[in-house]
Write an enzyme that holds these catalytic residues in place. Structure first.
Site, mmCIF file in Angstrom:
data_model
loop_
_atom_site.group_PDB
_atom_site.id
_atom_site.type_symbol
_atom_site.label_atom_id
_atom_site.label_comp_id
_atom_site.label_asym_id
_atom_site.label_seq_id
_atom_site.Cartn_x
_atom_site.Cartn_y
_atom_site.Cartn_z
ATOM 1 N N LYS A 92 -17.745 -36.808 31.869
ATOM 2 C CA LYS A 92 -18.959 -37.445 31.362
ATOM 3 C C LYS A 92 -19.933 -37.558 32.514
ATOM 4 C CE LYS A 92 -21.343 -39.466 28.200
ATOM 5 N NZ LYS A 92 -22.380 -38.419 28.415
ATOM 6 N N LYS A 128 -20.797 -33.652 36.155
ATOM 7 C CA LYS A 128 -22.258 -33.594 36.294
ATOM 8 C C LYS A 128 -22.669 -32.136 36.227
ATOM 9 C CE LYS A 128 -25.825 -36.299 37.057
ATOM 10 N NZ LYS A 128 -26.096 -37.688 36.642
ATOM 11 N N ASP A 168 -30.551 -36.553 32.839
ATOM 12 C CA ASP A 168 -30.716 -37.030 34.215
ATOM 13 C C ASP A 168 -32.147 -36.603 34.576
ATOM 14 O OD1 ASP A 168 -29.017 -38.129 36.669
ATOM 15 O OD2 ASP A 168 -30.221 -36.509 37.478
ATOM 16 N N ASN A 243 -37.519 -42.181 33.533
ATOM 17 C CA ASN A 243 -36.771 -42.985 32.569
ATOM 18 C C ASN A 243 -36.212 -44.276 33.183
ATOM 19 O OD1 ASN A 243 -33.618 -43.383 31.656
ATOM 20 N ND2 ASN A 243 -35.000 -43.189 29.925
HETATM 21 P P1 NDP Z 1 -36.716 -38.754 35.456
HETATM 22 O O1 NDP Z 1 -36.815 -37.272 35.544
HETATM 23 O O2 NDP Z 1 -37.038 -39.424 34.195
HETATM 24 O O3 NDP Z 1 -37.611 -39.414 36.594
HETATM 25 C C1 NDP Z 1 -37.410 -39.115 37.935
HETATM 26 C C2 NDP Z 1 -38.461 -39.845 38.738
HETATM 27 O O4 NDP Z 1 -38.146 -39.710 40.120
HETATM 28 C C3 NDP Z 1 -39.850 -39.254 38.562
HETATM 29 O O5 NDP Z 1 -40.822 -40.254 38.749
HETATM 30 C C4 NDP Z 1 -39.905 -38.231 39.686
HETATM 31 O O6 NDP Z 1 -41.213 -37.920 40.141
HETATM 32 C C5 NDP Z 1 -39.164 -38.966 40.784
HETATM 33 N N1 NDP Z 1 -38.559 -37.980 41.670
HETATM 34 C C6 NDP Z 1 -37.671 -37.012 41.336
HETATM 35 N N2 NDP Z 1 -37.380 -36.270 42.402
HETATM 36 C C7 NDP Z 1 -38.110 -36.767 43.407
HETATM 37 C C8 NDP Z 1 -38.250 -36.424 44.769
HETATM 38 N N3 NDP Z 1 -37.580 -35.380 45.296
HETATM 39 N N4 NDP Z 1 -39.091 -37.174 45.536
HETATM 40 C C9 NDP Z 1 -39.761 -38.223 45.006
HETATM 41 N N5 NDP Z 1 -39.685 -38.582 43.715
HETATM 42 C C10 NDP Z 1 -38.864 -37.868 42.935
HETATM 43 O O7 NDP Z 1 -35.213 -39.101 35.935
HETATM 44 P P2 NDP Z 1 -34.385 -40.430 35.682
HETATM 45 O O8 NDP Z 1 -35.288 -41.601 35.701
HETATM 46 O O9 NDP Z 1 -33.490 -40.202 34.538
HETATM 47 O O10 NDP Z 1 -33.438 -40.457 36.984
HETATM 48 C C11 NDP Z 1 -33.832 -41.114 38.193
HETATM 49 C C12 NDP Z 1 -32.606 -41.381 39.042
HETATM 50 O O11 NDP Z 1 -31.685 -42.207 38.322
HETATM 51 C C13 NDP Z 1 -31.795 -40.161 39.467
HETATM 52 O O12 NDP Z 1 -31.237 -40.388 40.737
HETATM 53 C C14 NDP Z 1 -30.688 -40.117 38.428
HETATM 54 O O13 NDP Z 1 -29.556 -39.398 38.892
HETATM 55 C C15 NDP Z 1 -30.406 -41.591 38.286
HETATM 56 N N6 NDP Z 1 -29.705 -41.989 37.069
HETATM 57 C C16 NDP Z 1 -30.243 -41.723 35.842
HETATM 58 C C17 NDP Z 1 -29.597 -42.131 34.706
HETATM 59 C C18 NDP Z 1 -30.189 -41.962 33.353
HETATM 60 O O14 NDP Z 1 -29.637 -42.525 32.406
HETATM 61 N N7 NDP Z 1 -31.299 -41.260 33.192
HETATM 62 C C19 NDP Z 1 -28.260 -42.786 34.773
HETATM 63 C C20 NDP Z 1 -27.843 -43.126 36.113
HETATM 64 C C21 NDP Z 1 -28.538 -42.700 37.203
HETATM 65 P P3 NDP Z 1 -41.857 -36.478 39.759
HETATM 66 O O15 NDP Z 1 -42.173 -36.584 38.307
HETATM 67 O O16 NDP Z 1 -43.019 -36.376 40.655
HETATM 68 O O17 NDP Z 1 -40.782 -35.455 40.056
#
Ligand code: NDP
Length: 448
Positions: A92, A128, A168, A243
């Site tokens: 998962k 993953k 993710d 998200n």
């Molecule tokens: P989204 O794609 O919805 O959002 C990611 C956010 O992070 C965007 O604002 C993006 O900006 C920014 N971001 C991504 N890469 C970079 C980077 N290299 N430098 C700066 N900003 C960056 O992803 P999520 O919100 O789903 O995920 C965010 C984090 O949470 C990740 O680490 C993910 O693994 C973790 N996570 C997510 C879960 C989920 O349920 N969604 C569960 C547990 C953990 P931009 O649009 O400019 O790329």
């Protein structure tokens, strides 16, 4: 056996066999170097080579993803799925679509997922996946064709009892919809439990969209409560605006805190009146614009592409964007500005030297394995609803999420104390709790 020599040997071996996987090395080191007291108490796990087996994925898949863009040009991406550990249940973990994705990043995420999933107490293993595909600027049609090509290869490895991906970075409800549609077409099965993060209208769970962000805030709230503090009236800085970030902000506001800044990869916005979340969702989820568009639409806010969002003074910091985004310099700035607590909404957003700064300053620090476990826990609730062909209300699901986060929090403290650690050491508490649960199952299931 000398436990620390055993741990060092496993870590050296891992770096030798998997060169170039920097993020995986970092994630493994962070866990292995906290395992001493647990392995001292359980020599049977050293004997059964649990640590070595945990560091080696059960299976890792890499595959070609060919697709055609809107101009008719053939594009080729690389897809990944690392099925890391199935001792507690089907693999998962989410799928990430981002140009930076490589095997080392997927392995770090999969490795973290084993312990996080165990910590939730749910029957889910760790995995993953993802692709080095960049959805930014792509039309819906291109994203759909990419998702279809990706699933055309991946489907043979999935199943509600085998491997259950979710979203993710770069994979939200739109992508989950296209992936599910292709899985259904190829298999001729409506197997709702094969993917989580589906919209509520066709098999999704209430609260899954909000769960990671809400859960991280619940975790921060629990940590604060141990020091007689709360979120009400607190200034909060959140990195990211995807998200996790958006729903963390929503819950902070609901609990009386004020989110004064958030970011994306192009810079950050500061809004001293508190973020307007409807506007933020409009900008990021509907228009899929850059964060500067938020400041353009709101005169009270300012955009900056210099420095870091963590330079903005706050009481609570929630890094919710990506790995290694909060470095030592950011941590020093946060401590200097009086931060009380840091909870990782993202996976491994704080560098090891940043975590050291928080530890030395005795700042409450919730590692991602614990603080963001609400997302996958609610995915497990979605699987339960799918298996029963049932759908729970928002309130019932959120109550379950809140209870799970309280349990994760208290379990970290109890385990840390049981093994002679500081109950405030959530890094040790989370690693040890997750490890013990998986190690017990692996030992019982024999050498497989
Ligand atoms: P989204 O794609 O919805 O959002 C990611 C956010 O992070 C965007 O604002 C993006 O900006 C920014 N971001 C991504 N890469 C970079 C980077 N290299 N430098 C700066 N900003 C960056 O992803 P999520 O919100 O789903 O995920 C965010 C984090 O949470 C990740 O680490 C993910 O693994 C973790 N996570 C997510 C879960 C989920 O349920 N969604 C569960 C547990 C953990 P931009 O649009 O400019 O790329």
């Amino acid at each position: 056996m000398d436990v620390s020599a055993h741990i060092e040997a496993v870590y050296d071996d891992l770096r030798r066999r998997d060169p170039g996987e920097a993020e995986f090395h970092q994630a493994a080191q962070e866990v292995l170097h906290t395992m001493g007291p647990v392995l001292e108490a359980h020599p049977e796990y050293v004997e059964a080579r649990i640590v070595e087996r945990l560091c080696e994925p059960e299976r890792q898949l890499m595959f070609r993803v060919p697709w055609v863009d809107d101009q008719g040009t053939v594009r080729v991406n690389r897809g990944f799925r690392v099925e890391f550990n199935s001792a507690l249940g089907p693999y998962k973990g989410g799928l990430r679509f981002h140009p930076s994705v490589n095997l080392g990043i997927v392995k770090f995420l999969g490795f973290e997922q084993i312990f996080k999933n165990a910590l939730t107490g749910m029957a889910i293993g760790g995995g993953k996946g993802g692709a080095d595909f960049d959805p930014k600027g792509r039309s819906d049609g291109e994203v759909m064709r990419f998702c279809q090509a990706f699933m055309t290869e991946l489907y043979r490895h999935l199943g509600e009892h085998t491997d259950v991906p979710a979203g993710d970075i770069g994979v939200g409800a739109r992508e989950i919809g296209y992936l599910f549609g292709q899985y259904k077409r190829i298999t001729n099965r409506y197997e709702a439990g094969v993917l989580t993060g589906k919209p509520v209208g066709w098999g999704g769970s209430h609260v899954r969209t909000e769960a990671t962000g809400y859960g991280a805030v619940y975790f921060a709230q629990e940590m604060l409560a141990t020091r007689g503090q709360h979120l009400d009236g607190r200034r909060v800085v959140i990195s990211g605006s995807g998200n996790v970030a958006v729903y963390a902000a929503e819950k902070v506001h609901a609990l009386g805190g004020l989110v004064v800044a958030c970011s994306d990869s192009s810079g950050y916005v500061v809004d001293e009146d508190g973020l307007d979340l409807e506007l933020l969702k409009e900008v990021k989820e509907v228009r899929r614009s850059r964060i500067s568009a938020y400041a353009e639409a709101r005169p009270a806010a300012r955009f900056s592409d210099r420095g870091s969002v963590f330079d903005v003074p706050c009481d609570i910091a929630l890094p919710c964007a990506t790995q290694n985004e909060l470095n030592q310099q950011d941590a020093v700035a946060l401590v200097k500005n009086g931060v009380l607590a840091v909870a990782e909404g993202a996976n491994m957003p704080c560098t090891p030297d940043a975590v050291e700064v928080f530890r030395d300053a005795r700042i409450l620090f919730g590692p991602g394995k614990a603080a963001n476990a609400g997302g996958v826990a609610t995915s497990a609730l979605e699987m339960q609803q799918n298996a029963a062909r049932d759908s729970w209300t928002f309130e019932r699901t959120e109550d379950r999420l809140a209870a799970i986060m309280r349990q994760v929090h208290s379990q970290c403290r109890v385990t840390a104390a049981t093994y002679g650690g500081d109950p405030d050491d959530y890094v040790f508490g989370a690693n040890a709790t997750g490890f013990l649960r998986v190690a017990e199952a692996m030992t019982a299931q024999g050498v497989v």
